[in-house]
Design a protein around this motif. Sequence first.
Motif, PDB file in Angstrom:
ATOM      1  N   ASP A   1       1.269  -1.264   0.125  1.00 55.76           N
ATOM      2  CA  ASP A   1      -0.455   0.240   0.010  1.00 55.76           C
ATOM      3  C   ASP A   1       0.525   1.232  -0.141  1.00 55.76           C
ATOM      4  O   ASP A   1       1.806   2.339   0.688  1.00 55.76           O
ATOM      5  CB  ASP A   1      -0.474  -0.054   1.483  1.00 55.76           C
ATOM      6  N   ALA A   2       1.082   2.106  -0.901  1.00 60.03           N
ATOM      7  CA  ALA A   2       1.562   2.776  -0.810  1.00 60.03           C
ATOM      8  C   ALA A   2       1.293   3.857  -2.744  1.00 60.03           C
ATOM      9  O   ALA A   2       0.979   3.776  -3.650  1.00 60.03           O
ATOM     10  CB  ALA A   2       3.555   2.518  -1.342  1.00 60.03           C
ATOM     11  N   GLY A   3       1.593   4.956  -2.170  1.00 57.77           N
ATOM     12  CA  GLY A   3       1.410   5.980  -3.191  1.00 57.77           C
ATOM     13  C   GLY A   3       2.606   6.780  -3.747  1.00 57.77           C
ATOM     14  O   GLY A   3       4.387   6.519  -3.169  1.00 57.77           O
ATOM     15  N   ALA A   4       1.967   8.207  -4.128  1.00 60.43           N
ATOM     16  CA  ALA A   4       3.455   9.305  -4.440  1.00 60.43           C
ATOM     17  C   ALA A   4       2.428  10.606  -4.778  1.00 60.43           C
ATOM     18  O   ALA A   4       1.273  10.187  -4.534  1.00 60.43           O
ATOM     19  CB  ALA A   4       3.549   9.151  -6.420  1.00 60.43           C
ATOM     20  N   SER A   5       3.172  11.439  -5.281  1.00 59.25           N
ATOM     21  CA  SER A   5       2.380  12.884  -4.741  1.00 59.25           C
ATOM     22  C   SER A   5       3.108  13.310  -6.349  1.00 59.25           C
ATOM     23  O   SER A   5       4.139  13.020  -6.189  1.00 59.25           O
ATOM     24  CB  SER A   5       3.113  13.942  -3.462  1.00 59.25           C
ATOM     25  N   HIS A   6       2.145  14.568  -6.466  1.00 59.95           N
ATOM     26  CA  HIS A   6       2.955  15.348  -7.773  1.00 59.95           C
ATOM     27  C   HIS A   6       2.169  16.732  -7.370  1.00 59.95           C
ATOM     28  O   HIS A   6       0.813  17.089  -6.932  1.00 59.95           O
ATOM     29  CB  HIS A   6       2.147  15.242  -8.684  1.00 59.95           C
ATOM     30  N   CYS A   7       2.935  17.325  -7.119  1.00 63.27           N
ATOM     31  CA  CYS A   7       2.667  18.885  -6.576  1.00 63.27           C
ATOM     32  C   CYS A   7       1.323  19.430  -5.673  1.00 63.27           C
ATOM     33  O   CYS A   7       0.482  20.101  -5.332  1.00 63.27           O
ATOM     34  CB  CYS A   7       1.599  19.903  -7.674  1.00 63.27           C
ATOM     35  N   GLY A   8       1.674  18.356  -4.704  1.00 64.03           N
ATOM     36  CA  GLY A   8       0.546  18.109  -3.173  1.00 64.03           C
ATOM     37  C   GLY A   8      -0.464  17.407  -3.485  1.00 64.03           C
ATOM     38  O   GLY A   8      -0.683  17.081  -2.795  1.00 64.03           O
ATOM     39  N   TYR A   9      -0.977  16.367  -4.680  1.00 63.62           N
ATOM     40  CA  TYR A   9      -1.744  15.946  -4.732  1.00 63.62           C
ATOM     41  C   TYR A   9      -1.508  14.358  -4.689  1.00 63.62           C
ATOM     42  O   TYR A   9      -0.307  13.793  -5.231  1.00 63.62           O
ATOM     43  CB  TYR A   9      -2.048  16.082  -5.968  1.00 63.62           C
ATOM     44  N   ALA A  10      -2.087  13.335  -3.913  1.00 62.09           N
ATOM     45  CA  ALA A  10      -2.350  12.279  -3.251  1.00 62.09           C
ATOM     46  C   ALA A  10      -1.972  11.378  -4.583  1.00 62.09           C
ATOM     47  O   ALA A  10      -3.536  11.371  -5.121  1.00 62.09           O
ATOM     48  CB  ALA A  10      -2.371  11.688  -2.042  1.00 62.09           C
ATOM     49  N   ALA A  11      -1.456  10.344  -5.131  1.00 58.00           N
ATOM     50  CA  ALA A  11      -1.963   8.617  -4.983  1.00 58.00           C
ATOM     51  C   ALA A  11      -1.841   7.563  -3.978  1.00 58.00           C
ATOM     52  O   ALA A  11      -1.173   7.734  -3.206  1.00 58.00           O
ATOM     53  CB  ALA A  11      -1.155   8.019  -6.403  1.00 58.00           C
ATOM     54  N   ASP A  12      -2.871   6.570  -3.739  1.00 64.69           N
ATOM     55  CA  ASP A  12      -2.615   5.893  -2.493  1.00 64.69           C
ATOM     56  C   ASP A  12      -3.060   4.581  -3.183  1.00 64.69           C
ATOM     57  O   ASP A  12      -4.566   4.171  -4.136  1.00 64.69           O
ATOM     58  CB  ASP A  12      -4.100   6.160  -2.023  1.00 64.69           C
ATOM     59  N   ILE A  13      -2.022   3.712  -3.526  1.00 64.69           N
ATOM     60  CA  ILE A  13      -2.476   2.600  -4.148  1.00 64.69           C
ATOM     61  C   ILE A  13      -2.175   1.134  -3.543  1.00 64.69           C
ATOM     62  O   ILE A  13      -1.172   1.224  -2.513  1.00 64.69           O
ATOM     63  CB  ILE A  13      -1.914   2.538  -5.425  1.00 64.69           C
ATOM     64  N   THR A  14      -2.966  -0.140  -3.550  1.00 66.70           N
ATOM     65  CA  THR A  14      -2.955  -1.024  -3.031  1.00 66.70           C
ATOM     66  C   THR A  14      -2.489  -2.032  -4.187  1.00 66.70           C
ATOM     67  O   THR A  14      -3.806  -2.595  -4.861  1.00 66.70           O
ATOM     68  CB  THR A  14      -3.573  -1.382  -1.744  1.00 66.70           C
ATOM     69  N   ARG A  15      -1.537  -2.736  -4.003  1.00 70.56           N
ATOM     70  CA  ARG A  15      -1.890  -4.115  -4.995  1.00 70.56           C
ATOM     71  C   ARG A  15      -1.257  -5.420  -4.132  1.00 70.56           C
ATOM     72  O   ARG A  15      -0.782  -5.111  -2.811  1.00 70.56           O
ATOM     73  CB  ARG A  15      -0.716  -4.499  -6.200  1.00 70.56           C
ATOM     74  N   THR A  16      -1.782  -6.670  -4.368  1.00 74.04           N
ATOM     75  CA  THR A  16      -1.753  -7.665  -3.553  1.00 74.04           C
ATOM     76  C   THR A  16      -0.921  -9.235  -4.565  1.00 74.04           C
ATOM     77  O   THR A  16      -1.386  -9.388  -5.926  1.00 74.04           O
ATOM     78  CB  THR A  16      -2.619  -8.364  -2.823  1.00 74.04           C
ATOM     79  N   TYR A  17       0.529  -9.517  -4.060  1.00 68.66           N
ATOM     80  CA  TYR A  17       1.023 -10.390  -5.094  1.00 68.66           C
ATOM     81  C   TYR A  17       0.868 -12.130  -4.422  1.00 68.66           C
ATOM     82  O   TYR A  17       1.498 -11.534  -3.104  1.00 68.66           O
ATOM     83  CB  TYR A  17       1.510 -10.030  -5.634  1.00 68.66           C
ATOM     84  N   ALA A  18       0.559 -12.915  -5.405  1.00 64.91           N
ATOM     85  CA  ALA A  18       0.973 -14.376  -4.389  1.00 64.91           C
ATOM     86  C   ALA A  18       2.097 -14.872  -5.316  1.00 64.91           C
ATOM     87  O   ALA A  18       2.723 -14.699  -6.382  1.00 64.91           O
ATOM     88  CB  ALA A  18       0.181 -15.718  -4.808  1.00 64.91           C
ATOM     89  N   ALA A  19       3.679 -15.141  -4.106  1.00 65.50           N
ATOM     90  CA  ALA A  19       4.322 -16.224  -5.223  1.00 65.50           C
ATOM     91  C   ALA A  19       4.713 -17.091  -6.369  1.00 65.50           C
ATOM     92  O   ALA A  19       4.695 -16.831  -7.016  1.00 65.50           O
ATOM     93  CB  ALA A  19       5.407 -16.614  -3.996  1.00 65.50           C
ATOM     94  N   ASP A  20       3.894 -17.784  -5.816  1.00 64.62           N
ATOM     95  CA  ASP A  20       2.721 -18.786  -6.788  1.00 64.62           C
ATOM     96  C   ASP A  20       2.394 -18.934  -7.688  1.00 64.62           C
ATOM     97  O   ASP A  20       0.760 -18.204  -6.892  1.00 64.62           O
ATOM     98  CB  ASP A  20       2.624 -20.385  -5.889  1.00 64.62           C
ATOM     99  N   ARG A  21       1.656 -18.161  -8.491  1.00 64.42           N
ATOM    100  CA  ARG A  21       1.242 -17.472  -9.542  1.00 64.42           C
ATOM    101  C   ARG A  21      -0.255 -19.008  -9.870  1.00 64.42           C
ATOM    102  O   ARG A  21      -1.522 -18.253 -10.080  1.00 64.42           O
ATOM    103  CB  ARG A  21       1.366 -17.108 -11.320  1.00 64.42           C
ATOM    104  N   GLY A  22      -0.099 -19.545  -9.602  1.00 60.53           N
ATOM    105  CA  GLY A  22      -1.528 -20.855  -9.809  1.00 60.53           C
ATOM    106  C   GLY A  22      -1.292 -21.309  -8.668  1.00 60.53           C
ATOM    107  O   GLY A  22      -1.870 -22.880  -8.461  1.00 60.53           O
ATOM    108  N   SER A  23      -1.413 -20.678  -7.318  1.00 62.77           N
ATOM    109  CA  SER A  23      -2.094 -21.046  -5.599  1.00 62.77           C
ATOM    110  C   SER A  23      -3.311 -20.505  -6.004  1.00 62.77           C
ATOM    111  O   SER A  23      -3.783 -20.028  -6.381  1.00 62.77           O
ATOM    112  CB  SER A  23      -0.761 -20.331  -4.861  1.00 62.77           C
ATOM    113  N   GLU A  24      -3.603 -20.999  -4.845  1.00 58.36           N
ATOM    114  CA  GLU A  24      -5.234 -21.247  -4.794  1.00 58.36           C
ATOM    115  C   GLU A  24      -5.537 -20.031  -3.856  1.00 58.36           C
ATOM    116  O   GLU A  24      -6.543 -18.841  -3.915  1.00 58.36           O
ATOM    117  CB  GLU A  24      -6.199 -22.239  -3.627  1.00 58.36           C
ATOM    118  N   PHE A  25      -4.376 -18.821  -3.377  1.00 55.22           N
ATOM    119  CA  PHE A  25      -4.091 -18.010  -2.372  1.00 55.22           C
ATOM    120  C   PHE A  25      -4.390 -16.826  -4.187  1.00 55.22           C
ATOM    121  O   PHE A  25      -5.101 -15.570  -4.114  1.00 55.22           O
ATOM    122  CB  PHE A  25      -2.803 -17.457  -2.212  1.00 55.22           C
TER     123      PHE A  25
END
Length: 438
Positions: free
Chosen positions: A243-267
């Motif tokens: 969960d990490a963002g960035a700023s540009h001229c004082g305006y925020a982005a707020d983005i979250t992503r989740t990944y599994a190490a095993d792309r074939g897993s149930e998770f």
Amino acid sequence: MDAANPAQLYPQHLAVLKARADEALARSGHDHLLIPSGRRHYQLFDDRDYPFAVNPHFKHWLPLTTVTDSWLVYTPGQRPKVIYLQPFDYWHVVPEAPAGWWVGHCEVHVIRTPEEALPLLPPAARCAILGEANSTLGDYAPNNPAAALDYLHYQRSYKTPYELALMRLAQRRAAHAHRAAERAFRAGASEFEIHMAYCAAAQQDATEVPYQNIVALNTHGAVLHYTELDRDPPAESLSFLIDAGASHCGYAADITRTYAADRGSEFQAMIEAVDAAQQDMCAAVRAGADYRQLHLDAHLALMRILRDFGVLKVSPEAALATGVSAAFFPHGLGHPIGLQVHDVAGFAASDRGGTLPRPEGHPYLRMTRVLEPGMVVTIEPGIYFIDMLLDEVKKNGHGDSIDWARVDHFRPYGGIRIEDDVACTDGAPENLTRPAFA
């Protein structure tokens, strides 16, 4: 006019801010609006300062985020006056001379000491002064009149085309850094190393990103605001939540992503199910939609996923009614975003004050308003396996609602959260985040 060029969009943005300021001053009974940029805060018993955070009202008018002890002065019918501190200083980097798309629209005065602002300010008694107490200069102490703030905060919910352009640029920077973080995770990096890869790709350090990066491997993903950053990688990396963002001229982005190490897993399959549900939730960001209902609908959608994966043994409706759903999804669906990550007026009943309550049993929802064109909100559903909350389910007599063997299967992965920033329009919503990844 180029809808992607902030410089071309700024004059219209400034006209909107002037009109809002005129109304705010009329409501509060003042003649002038004064906004100090802010002053540095210092650590207790030391001369070391904390990272400077500019007054959000100041950066609403000006794309300036690092200048201290400066002022924005607005009097109805006149051009905004900017009192810009450019000190004589050999301890720190001195701000460059005023430049940029805003300069030609303002009356600019350069000062060398904070006190030189005093003769340039209108009489204090007739001023609405918006800022922190430590921004006081002589008789000019922030008074933050409620009538003005209620109106200005409420209106800040409606982003101008200029603001949306800056937010899109923040998204691009953050998405690029998210890609770098994923590559570091798949290469076996530690949380600290992933964080450093993110900051390097974003070209922003920990004081410039809009909030502290959440970089969580494995079970750390079950800590909603995990920021410890282990220096050593785990013996086996199963999952990664960022969960990490960035700023540009004082305006925020707020983005979250989740990944599994095993792309074939149930998770991984569960991540994809949450992602698909999250996109449906983003599509529901429509004018007239009550954000509280979107939050409750998100609970039902997430519980359907848990039922499909064999974790939940009761209906989604029953899980919501009994509070079981909150054990797996304990935070709110999202929040307003803009000049601040958790932007103001998420609970505002009107531009004259008052608040709209959260749904009973959902104390962490940060937005309760009906959506309108111009609003930008985050949509960030999550599923987590948090022992503390799951123990409460048992204590409350609802343990039979859950297949605990399935919980044990998913517990090592921590949790899943997917987050985009979405603009409400007159028609279909604009997802600001997904195009930045594409």
